[in-house]
Design an enzyme around this catalytic site. Structure first.
Site, PDB file in Angstrom:
ATOM      1  CB  THR A 101      33.103  48.003  41.766  1.00  0.00           C
ATOM      2  OG1 THR A 101      33.628  47.600  40.527  1.00  0.00           O
ATOM      3  CG2 THR A 101      34.148  48.197  42.761  1.00  0.00           C
ATOM      4  CE1 TYR A 102      35.412  42.130  38.552  1.00  0.00           C
ATOM      5  CE2 TYR A 102      33.309  43.388  38.315  1.00  0.00           C
ATOM      6  CZ  TYR A 102      34.455  42.809  37.871  1.00  0.00           C
ATOM      7  OH  TYR A 102      34.384  42.938  36.593  1.00  0.00           O
ATOM      8  CB  SER A 159      36.546  45.333  38.961  1.00  0.00           C
ATOM      9  OG  SER A 159      37.937  45.439  37.915  1.00  0.00           O
ATOM     10  N   GLY A 175      36.639  50.894  34.593  1.00  0.00           N
ATOM     11  CA  GLY A 175      35.370  51.173  33.788  1.00  0.00           C
ATOM     12  C   GLY A 175      34.570  52.440  34.184  1.00  0.00           C
ATOM     13  CB  ALA A 176      30.974  52.818  34.598  1.00  0.00           C
ATOM     14  CB  ALA A 177      34.039  52.689  39.104  1.00  0.00           C
TER      15      ALA A 177
END
Length: 127
Positions: A57-58, A25, A73-75
């Site tokens: 994402t959110y 996120s 995270g991955a972002a």
């Protein structure tokens, strides 16, 4: 028929954190969310002006007044602290609603404070 239009935008936000080990996120200062009508768990597109990366994402609401814009995270692999990003939410609406829809755009300064609110994006403008 329904159309998908830009609903809100945080223009030129600065990344304050990148946390690879978080579940996922983007964490955004809740004051900024309120200003443009974005919500917790809402899907957003993020465009990195520094490297051209685009991701979806959110939202997770962050501490009010903190100016936080943290990719989790991955972002977190797609940004560096200090990168300038554009955060956009979209809404589906009928053609009738779309004719009168006015998105909310907040132009931010280097501290992620609102410098200007726009009811629409002017043509051929550099911000």
């Amino acid at each position: 028929m329904y159309r998908t239009l830009m609903s809100a935008k945080l223009h030129r936000a600065r990344v304050t954190e990148a946390n690879l080990n978080y579940v996922g996120s983007v964490t955004i200062d809740e004051d900024l969310l309120d200003a443009v009508g974005m919500m917790a768990n809402e899907k957003v597109q993020i465009v990195n002006n520094n490297n051209g990366a685009r991701l979806e994402t959110y939202i997770i609401p962050g501490e009010r007044g903190s100016g936080v814009v943290c990719l989790n995270g991955a972002a977190a692999r797609l940004v560096q602290v200090g990168d300038v990003v554009i955060i956009v939410s979209y809404a589906m609406m009928s053609e009738e609603e779309a004719k009168t829809h006015k998105p909310k755009v907040a132009v931010l300064n280097e501290r992620n404070e609102i410098e200007e609110m726009l009811g629409q994006e002017p043509a051929r403008t550099i911000l």
